[in-house]
Scaffold this motif. Structure first.
Motif, short mmCIF file in Angstrom:
data_model
loop_
_atom_site.label_atom_id
_atom_site.label_comp_id
_atom_site.label_asym_id
_atom_site.label_seq_id
_atom_site.Cartn_x
_atom_site.Cartn_y
_atom_site.Cartn_z
N VAL A 134 13.34 3.71 -2.15
CA VAL A 134 12.39 3.39 -1.08
C VAL A 134 11.23 4.37 -1.14
O VAL A 134 11.43 5.57 -1.28
CB VAL A 134 13.06 3.47 0.30
N ILE A 135 10.02 3.84 -1.08
CA ILE A 135 8.86 4.74 -0.94
C ILE A 135 8.07 4.33 0.29
O ILE A 135 8.05 3.17 0.69
CB ILE A 135 7.98 4.79 -2.20
N ARG A 136 7.49 5.34 0.90
CA ARG A 136 6.73 5.10 2.12
C ARG A 136 5.48 5.96 2.09
O ARG A 136 5.57 7.18 1.90
CB ARG A 136 7.59 5.47 3.34
N GLY A 187 0.79 -1.22 0.00
CA GLY A 187 0.00 0.00 0.00
C GLY A 187 0.83 1.27 0.00
O GLY A 187 0.29 2.36 0.11
N ALA A 188 2.17 1.13 -0.13
CA ALA A 188 3.01 2.33 -0.13
C ALA A 188 2.93 3.07 -1.46
O ALA A 188 3.26 4.24 -1.53
CB ALA A 188 4.46 1.96 0.17
N GLY A 189 2.47 2.38 -2.51
CA GLY A 189 2.35 3.03 -3.81
C GLY A 189 3.27 2.46 -4.87
O GLY A 189 3.42 3.06 -5.94
N LYS A 190 3.87 1.30 -4.60
CA LYS A 190 4.77 0.68 -5.57
C LYS A 190 4.04 0.32 -6.86
O LYS A 190 4.48 0.65 -7.96
CB LYS A 190 5.40 -0.61 -5.00
N ALA A 216 14.20 0.41 8.25
CA ALA A 216 13.87 1.66 8.93
C ALA A 216 13.37 2.69 7.93
O ALA A 216 12.40 3.41 8.18
CB ALA A 216 15.09 2.19 9.68
N LEU A 217 14.02 2.74 6.77
CA LEU A 217 13.59 3.67 5.72
C LEU A 217 12.17 3.34 5.26
O LEU A 217 11.33 4.21 5.05
CB LEU A 217 14.54 3.60 4.52
N MET A 218 11.94 2.06 5.11
CA MET A 218 10.66 1.63 4.58
C MET A 218 9.51 1.87 5.56
O MET A 218 8.44 2.37 5.20
CB MET A 218 10.73 0.15 4.20
N VAL A 219 9.73 1.47 6.81
CA VAL A 219 8.66 1.52 7.80
C VAL A 219 8.63 2.88 8.50
O VAL A 219 7.58 3.32 8.98
CB VAL A 219 8.82 0.39 8.83
N GLY A 220 9.76 3.54 8.54
CA GLY A 220 9.80 4.84 9.19
C GLY A 220 10.15 4.73 10.66
O GLY A 220 9.94 5.66 11.43
N ARG A 221 10.58 3.55 11.09
CA ARG A 221 11.02 3.38 12.48
C ARG A 221 11.94 2.18 12.50
O ARG A 221 12.04 1.44 11.51
CB ARG A 221 9.84 3.16 13.42
N GLN A 222 12.59 1.95 13.65
CA GLN A 222 13.47 0.79 13.75
C GLN A 222 12.66 -0.49 13.79
O GLN A 222 11.60 -0.56 14.40
CB GLN A 222 14.34 0.89 15.02
N GLY A 244 8.28 9.51 -2.00
CA GLY A 244 9.59 9.02 -2.35
C GLY A 244 10.55 9.35 -1.21
O GLY A 244 10.71 10.50 -0.83
N ILE A 245 11.20 8.32 -0.62
CA ILE A 245 12.09 8.56 0.53
C ILE A 245 13.52 8.78 0.05
O ILE A 245 14.27 9.56 0.61
CB ILE A 245 12.04 7.37 1.51
N GLY A 246 13.86 8.10 -1.04
CA GLY A 246 15.21 8.30 -1.57
C GLY A 246 15.75 7.04 -2.19
O GLY A 246 15.12 5.98 -2.16
N THR A 247 16.93 7.16 -2.78
CA THR A 247 17.56 6.01 -3.42
C THR A 247 18.92 5.78 -2.78
O THR A 247 19.67 6.73 -2.55
CB THR A 247 17.74 6.29 -4.93
#
Lengths: 513, 349, 347
Positions: free
Chosen positions: A212-214, A40-43, A234-240, A218-221
């Motif tokens: 990575v998208i969340r 559901g992140a938009g991939k 962490a990038l994907m979920v937004g937490r550890q 777009g979070i970055g490459t």
């Protein structure tokens, strides 16, 4: 660096909902570029934009440096973009060649020319090491082979850029290894690949870079070599995120589930479960490892009363429940998370609240003398939605509208809330993202720690290895070995699952019963 | 476009479209649409008599619609409402002529007989579906023929070789002097009340009972219902039995209200088949069935006045009525088109 | 008859002109009269090639003879799509002040009875059924007498000594046809075999065809049908056989109306004759009586051979003269009462 594809600042809206917001993805020639994100992140939306199925509201797409307008999938095909779908789009009773040429049949004077096509398919197959027989019928070949047919289909149409949508979801460990080799071969032959996945291990194994998208952003490459799974998660979920499922040692006590010499036949009268013996004790998780179709479904259905038992016995707390109706089995203290949540776990057209009540609607307080109290369902549902972190607009939202992870959480909530002595979880994390997987695993372990018995069926080696206290390997309807995860490697397990049981070892030191 | 606006617009647009196309058909055939529609209107609402008769016509449609809708909600396609109605008709009429009892016993007994007969006729396909997976559509179609010919034979036996039974005793009749006087001797009878009560009963079963919960679950997803421990077979049979009982009651309306006898039939009554359209028009909900039956019954009955008052041949009239119903049924398509148009606008922004 | 006279007066809107009514009536005058008549068809419809059509032809003829026009105050009909429509249609016509309203067919028995009670001032006539009410005239036919002659004709004409009878539904009207037909055959030759089959429907031509096929294949050469639309299948089968083999001896005896047209195939015709049921004559007769203020309310009028209510149609040469004269002898015997044709089949 030359980019074969550039998706710059893509924005896609559905009504008020922004599915993609300012996402940039640049694919270099000859790289495997992973697209990572939770369900559901938009991939998929992003890839559908690239494939011409959706038109973006903002941003631009360049192919080989030239700005393009991909108005439909044919345009994408012409640009050399091919998609290997997660759910194969193959006609079961057609041959490989027929499937590949479907929709663009080569004709000689109006007659389909299959022979030339088959030769071309054979040549491509050889070139990329795919090992596909052009004349084989789809329903006769393995899932891995079917996927290679999908790959051939894109190559046959001249794809230079291949999009793989969750390609490992239904593959065995061996098949995954083979797929990775194929992908590397494709790169060597000059193709470029976008790999959609939420599995970090694969990314680390195969990709060059990761975007990575969340939640649509777009979070970055990052370059794969410069990162690690923890950072990606962490990038994907937004937490550890913790990976190694944390659990203490098991303290199993008496037997909860005992399966004795069980034989189960399918509708044709062919034995799918053959003299199977299995025990699950209070306070332990037993994992059943095996390749799909080796009798797992039949075993579960026989235990839960959904399928007739040919011979043998199923005991719960020593009480014979063989041949009882599903409801009687359930009431004997069994909870069941079915492997196909859409078909068996949920009534998709029902509100999620009704689904949560699916096992308890006939008992107080939800109903009294056959009269339902829907307010009580709502109350119960709200409690479970809260306890199990089901993300939904509320109990009245149709189950269909929830994401897979949240649907699964609702099912688990429903089953666990009844506090069953034995919880059967079949493929509980199939298709879910790390966050949801983590949550579900911890719930299973929590059940164990509360002194319940858990039977876990999974096709994912990681999962079986991480969660189980004991692993029973099933092959062709039999438990070929029972091993302790800490003392076994994935390699050994894979071999056992494939039926290469080491005859000497069988009954040896790994056998724990 | 807001949801409410669409909800209001759709039926209006579809009815207007249907009327326009119907008018064109009349014009092309050389008849005045204005006279035609005036006749239709007067045929439905013209005076107390026609209103009474219109309501009388709606009554069996209500129950036939409920029967189809109830089965639909449980995932079953009951084509057999026609046959269940016919056996219900016979059963009610038979009880009505065979004995004379105090009204308080006789009437309920005759109604009950119809419901039981219809339920029995629904039970057979339900059982075959549950036990042997025989498709209910096949069985119910065949049961229709069996019903038709078995009742014809029974009528002959009961009437000593005649083609219809005696008139039922007044003690079994649904007719009421009060309603007749109110509507200038129309055949409006108390069955309308019974039908409306059944609407509430269907709503209650579906929305308030555990049985309804199970039936709906089975209707949506048999597999998940089975996994949840429901007895799918029992539910299939129950759904068909209840559906058949509704259909049998529709037969009782004819036996104890409209006709007060049963005569041998050369063909089907058509009410059971129209019930399918009524249920679908009403989206298989109890209230929707009220709407569907009202539309169907009114148009069917009002149409009789078009040849009578406007001289339009019955064939043309039937086409016009079919067109109107067609457009109302296409309301869902029109809704879709409206929504899509609204969606497009948004996307284009 | 006092009641009928009073009723006729009430039925008309302008009571003052009523006196003139009966004066004008009598021998079909060309001047327009105030008298009006209408009918309700049963579910067969007005073009059923049977009694509905026949009745409408009678009403049209009556209208022409009396200078009436179609519509209010003249003559008209309404069709019924289902059994439930009879009441409404009868009611509608009565409200439009038609002086006599006909209900065509036994199916309408219940509706006519009910409306007659509710509308005691109306004059209603019903065909093929008896309704006991003071304002209803019941019209019946001695179908058995017509069918008797058909049986005689068939028995005299058969070469195989096998004859077929195809009935629609087993209802009294059709059973009268059967009884008369069997009696007629027996009167000529006891040893002739008659295969009696009921198809259970009046609208299943394909059933009629397969039944006829079986009968012809079993050696029958003449089939009498009393099965409405189902009988069309009997004609189809006979015509197909005739087309395939022009020498084959197959015949059909039609019913209700002259079905000669039905039997035409190329130059040949398989219609031997038809048992006519002159619903048109009956309708005209009743209408004239009513116009003269003599509406036979409360009576049952039965039309038979003697008053040409039933008859055999012109065979157009299919039946030779000598056979015709034999049939004529039997007809005289029936009319004179020497032969009494039973209404039901004797076991």
């Amino acid at each position: 660096m030359e980019y074969v594809i550039e998706m710059l600042n893509i924005r896609k809206e559905f009504g008020n909902f922004v599915a993609n917001d300012n996402i940039t993805l640049q694919l270099e020639k000859g790289e495997i570029h992973a697209l990572l994100g939770e369900n559901g992140a938009g991939k998929s939306t992003l890839m559908n934009v690239l494939f011409g199925l959706y038109q973006p509201e903002g941003g631009e797409i360049r192919v080989r440096g030239k700005k393009v307008d991909i108005s439909n999938p044919n345009v994408a095909n012409d640009l050399g973009i091919g998609m290997v779908h997660q759910h194969f789009m193959l006609v079961e009773n057609f041959s490989v060649t027929e499937n590949i040429i479907l929709g663009s049949e080569p004709t000689k004077m109006g007659v389909t020319n299959k022979k030339d096509a088959a030769q071309k398919v054979a040549k491509l197959s050889e070139q990329y090491g795919l090992n596909v027989d052009p004349y084989a019928i789809i329903e006769d070949i393995s899932v891995g082979m079917q996927q290679r047919v999908e790959i051939l289909k894109t190559l046959y149409r001249g794809a230079e850029i291949l999009i793989f949508d969750e390609p490992t979801a239904s593959l065995t460990p061996q098949e995954i290894t083979e797929l990775i080799q194929i992908m590397k071969r494709l790169i060597a032959e000059g193709k470029s690949i976008i790999l959609i996945t939420h599995k970090l291990k694969e990314i680390m194994d195969v990709s060059d870079r990761v975007t990575v998208i969340r939640k649509g952003q777009g979070i970055g490459t990052v370059t794969t070599a410069e990162t690690n799974p923890n950072e990606l998660a962490a990038l994907m979920v937004g937490r550890q995120v913790t990976f190694k499922t944390e659990k203490g040692p098991a303290h199993p006590t008496e037997e909860t589930l005992t399966v004795q010499d069980l034989v189960v036949e399918d509708y044709r009268g062919i034995a799918k479960v053959k003299n199977l013996n299995l025990t699950v004790r209070k306070g332990e998780i037993v994992g059943i490892a095996g390749i799909d179709g080796n009798g797992q479904s039949e075993l579960i259905e026989a235990i839960t009363g959904l399928r007739k038992v040919k011979s043998g016995k199923v005991l719960i707390h020593g009480k014979d429940v063989t041949g009882m109706k599903p409801r009687k089995v359930t009431e004997s203290g069994v909870g069941h998370i079915p492997q196909d949540r859409h078909k068996h776990g949920l009534v998709l057209d029902f509100p999620i609240g009704h689904n949560i009540a699916l096992q308890t609607y006939y008992t107080a307080p939800i109903s009294k003398s056959e009269i339902m109290d829907y307010n009580k369902i709502t109350e119960k549902a709200q409690q479970i939605i809260k306890d199990f972190d089901v993300r939904t607009q509320g109990p009245h939202e149709p189950a269909r509208a929830l994401s897979g992870g949240n649907q699964q959480k609702a099912i688990i909530g429903r089953e666990v809330d009844r506090n069953p002595d034995l919880l059967i979880a079949a493929l509980p994390t199939r298709g879910l993202d790390v966050g949801a997987i983590e949550f579900i695993h911890s719930r299973l372990i929590e059940q164990r720690d509360n002194g319940k018995a858990v039977l876990l069926i999974s096709f994912e080696l990681d999962e079986v290895m991480n969660v189980s206290d004991r692993i029973a390997v099933i092959h062709d309807g039999e438990i070929v070995d029972v091993v302790i995860p800490e003392e076994t490697t994935e390699q050994q397990l894979g071999l056992l699952m494939a039926g290469h049981a080491d005859k000497d070892k069988k009954g040896g030191k790994h056998r724990v019963e | 476009m807001s949801n409410r606006a669409t909800n209001l617009l759709v039926p209006i647009v579809s009815v207007v479209l249907g009327l326009i196309v119907g008018a064109i058909i009349m014009l092309v055939s050389g008849y005045s649409p204005i006279e035609g529609y005036a006749a239709l209107w007067n045929g439905i609402f013209g005076d107390l008599y026609t209103i009474g008769e219109t309501l009388r016509q709606i009554t069996p449609y209500l129950l036939a619609g409920l029967a189809v809708a109830f089965a639909f909600r449980s995932g079953l396609f009951n084509i057999g409402v026609e046959g269940q109605l016919i056996v219900g008709w016979f059963a009610a009429a038979y009880v009505g002529v065979a004995v004379e009892l105090p009204k308080i016993i006789h009437l309920p007994l005759a109604i009950l007989a119809a419901a039981v007969a219809g339920a029995l006729w629904g039970f057979v396909p339900g059982l075959l579906k549950a036990k042997f997976r025989v498709h209910e559509v096949i069985v119910t179609i065949m049961m229709n023929y069996i019903a038709l010919h078995v009742t014809n034979a029974l009528i002959r036996t009961v009437s000593d070789g005649g083609d219809r039974t005696e008139r039922i005793f007044a003690s079994a009749s649904l007719r009421s002097e009060f309603l007749e006087n109110l509507t200038e001797f129309s055949r409006l009878h108390l069955g309308l009340l019974l039908a409306l009560i059944m609407v509430a009963v269907m709503w209650f079963i579906l929305e308030k009972t555990t049985l309804g919960f199970e039936l709906k679950a089975v209707g949506f997803n048999q597999h998940a219902s089975e996994y949840a421990g429901m007895n799918v077979n029992k539910n299939i049979i129950m759904a068909m039995v209840i559906s058949g009982a509704f259909a049998g009651l529709a037969g009782a309306m004819e036996a104890l209200g409209t006709f007060e006898y049963v005569s041998s039939k050369g063909g089907f009554t058509g009410i059971g088949f129209d019930g399918i359209a009524v249920a679908l028009l009403g989206m298989n909900t109890p209230l929707g069935v009220v709407f569907g039956a009202t539309l169907f019954g009114s148009l069917k009955y009002g149409a009789l006045n078009m040849p009578n008052a406007a001289g339009i041949p019955i064939e043309i009239v039937e086409i016009v009525i079919a067109v109107i119903i067609f457009f109302v049924a296409s309301g869902y398509i029109i809704r879709l088109l409206l929504l899509r148009a609204a969606g497009k606008k948004k996307e284009a922004k | 008859m006092l009641a009928a006279g009073v009723l006729a007066a009430c039925g008309s809107e302008e009571d003052t002109s009523n006196g003139g009514d009966s004066a004008e009536g009598g021998e079909g005058t060309e001047e327009a009269s105030d008298f009006s008549v209408a009918m309700v068809t049963d579910v067969g419809g007005v073009d059923d090639k049977s009694f509905n059509q026949s009745a409408w032809e009678g009403i049209q003829k009556f209208g022409e003879d009396n200078g009436l026009e179609k519509g209010d105050g003249g003559f008209d009909y309404l069709q019924s799509a289902s059994d439930a429509d009879y009441n409404t249609n009868l009611n509608n016509l009565i409200r439009r002040d038609f002086d006599v309203v006909f209900g065509i067919g036994f199916l309408m028995e219940g509706a006519v009875k009910e409306i007659a009670e509710q509308q005691p001032d109306a004059q209603i006539a019903i065909i093929d059924a008896v309704v006991d009410a003071p304002n209803v005239a019941s019209v019946m036919f001695k179908e058995q007498e017509g069918a008797f002659l058909a049986g005689v004709a068939a028995a005299l004409m058969t070469e195989t000594d096998k004859i077929g009878f195809v009935g629609g539904m087993e209802i009294p009207v059709i059973e009268r046809f059967e009884a008369g037909f069997l009696e007629g055959v027996k009167a000529v030759d006891d040893s002739i075999e008659v295969d009696v089959q009921y198809t259970g429907a009046f609208d299943k031509a394909e059933l009629g065809k397969t039944t006829a096929n079986r009968m012809y294949s079993a050696g029958a050469d003449i089939i009498f049908h009393a099965a409405g639309g189902t009988g069309n299948g009997v004609f189809t089968e006979a015509k197909e056989r005739k087309e395939a083999n022009p020498d084959e001896n197959v015949w059909v005896i039609g019913v209700d109306a002259d079905q000669y047209e039905e039997g035409q195939t190329g130059d040949a015709n398989v219609t031997l004759t038809s048992v006519l049921k002159r619903v048109d004559n009956a309708v005209i007769d009743i209408s004239e009586q009513a116009m003269n203020g003599e509406f036979p309310g409360g009576e049952t009028i039965t039309y038979g051979l003697s008053d040409e209510g039933v008859a055999l149609a012109d065979s157009r040469g299919a039946i030779p003269e000598d056979v015709m004269s034999q049939i004529e002898e039997y007809k005289e015997k029936v009319i004179s009462g020497e032969i009494e044709v039973p209404e039901t089949v004797s076991e």
